[in-house]
Design an enzyme around this catalytic site. Structure first.
Site: not given
Ligand code: E4P
Length: 227
Positions: A84
């Site tokens: 990521k």
């Molecule tokens: C995506 O890969 C992220 O880990 C995640 O969906 C972020 O979500 P949040 O806005 O609930 O922190």
């Protein structure tokens, strides 16, 4: 078929839904790792072992050299590791490099179709628009998914649209109707997808009625039925 990823670093939740056979992958991030009370490196390695499908592991450096160094180390955790990388100028450079090396990437912190186009052009395997955070800020998160899916289809981009920051089951239905490739969700949203009060009510009626059948046929036992 839409793919369902779990957005968590909680090993119990990952094992639970993985055992149900409904999990296609997992996404993690530093915030999710911070919620767990164990060594984050060991957690990431264990998720890679448990889950057969893609597991997103996030870099924390923000410069190109640091990102590449971390990405190479994380990629060695397993063949299902997806790195990521945040949507920044250095992030785009890192995605381009990693993609040329055959390392899968997930461009994270995407909030607009423009950012999604650039991530796809850099060669990201997945692009993650954060719809819940857009909704929280008074925007229409799902519109970013609609636009991105349409643009990627127009040009046959191979980058997959991974719907992130999902808050509730309606997000899941909407994203699937649009035709997003992947939806990653917290365990509570996946649990809500499974449950329905009418399913529980219907099941208890069926079981109560089966007890009546058994009272009328005391020797009946479905586990002993011959074909
Ligand atoms: C995506 O890969 C992220 O880990 C995640 O969906 C972020 O979500 P949040 O806005 O609930 O922190």
């Amino acid at each position: 078929m839409v793919q369902i990823f779990l957005d968590t670093a909680n090993l119990d939740a990952i094992r639970k839904y993985n055992d149900m056979g409904i999990l296609d992958g997992v996404t993690t991030n530093p915030t999710l790792l911070a919620k767990e009370n164990s060594d984050p490196i060991e957690i990431m390695k264990e998720i890679i072992r448990i889950v057969k499908g893609p597991v997103s592991l996030e870099v924390v450096s923000t410069d190109i050299d640091g990102m590449l160094e971390e990405a190479h180390r994380l990629a060695r955790f397993g063949t299902n590791a997806v790195i990521k990388i945040p949507m920044t100028p250095d992030g785009l450079k890192a995605i381009k490099r990693l993609s040329s090396e055959g390392i899968k990437t997930n461009c994270t912190l995407v909030f607009s179709p423009n950012q999604a186009i650039l991530a796809a052009k850099a060669g990201a395997t997945y692009v993650s628009p954060f719809i819940g955070r857009l909704d929280d800020a008074g925007h229409d998160g799902m519109q970013v998914i609609r636009d991105t899916v349409q643009i990627f289809r127009n040009y046959n981009f191979s980058t997959k649209v991974l719907v992130a920051s999902v808050r509730h089951p309606v997000h899941v239905v909407e994203a699937a109707k649009i035709g997003a490739d992947v939806i990653t969700m917290p365990p509570d949203v996946l649990e809500k997808m499974i449950k329905h009060p009418l399913t529980d009510k219907g099941l208890s009626t069926f079981l109560a009625d089966w007890e009546k059948v058994k009272r009328m046929n005391p020797n009946i036992d479905l586990s002993l039925v011959q074909p």
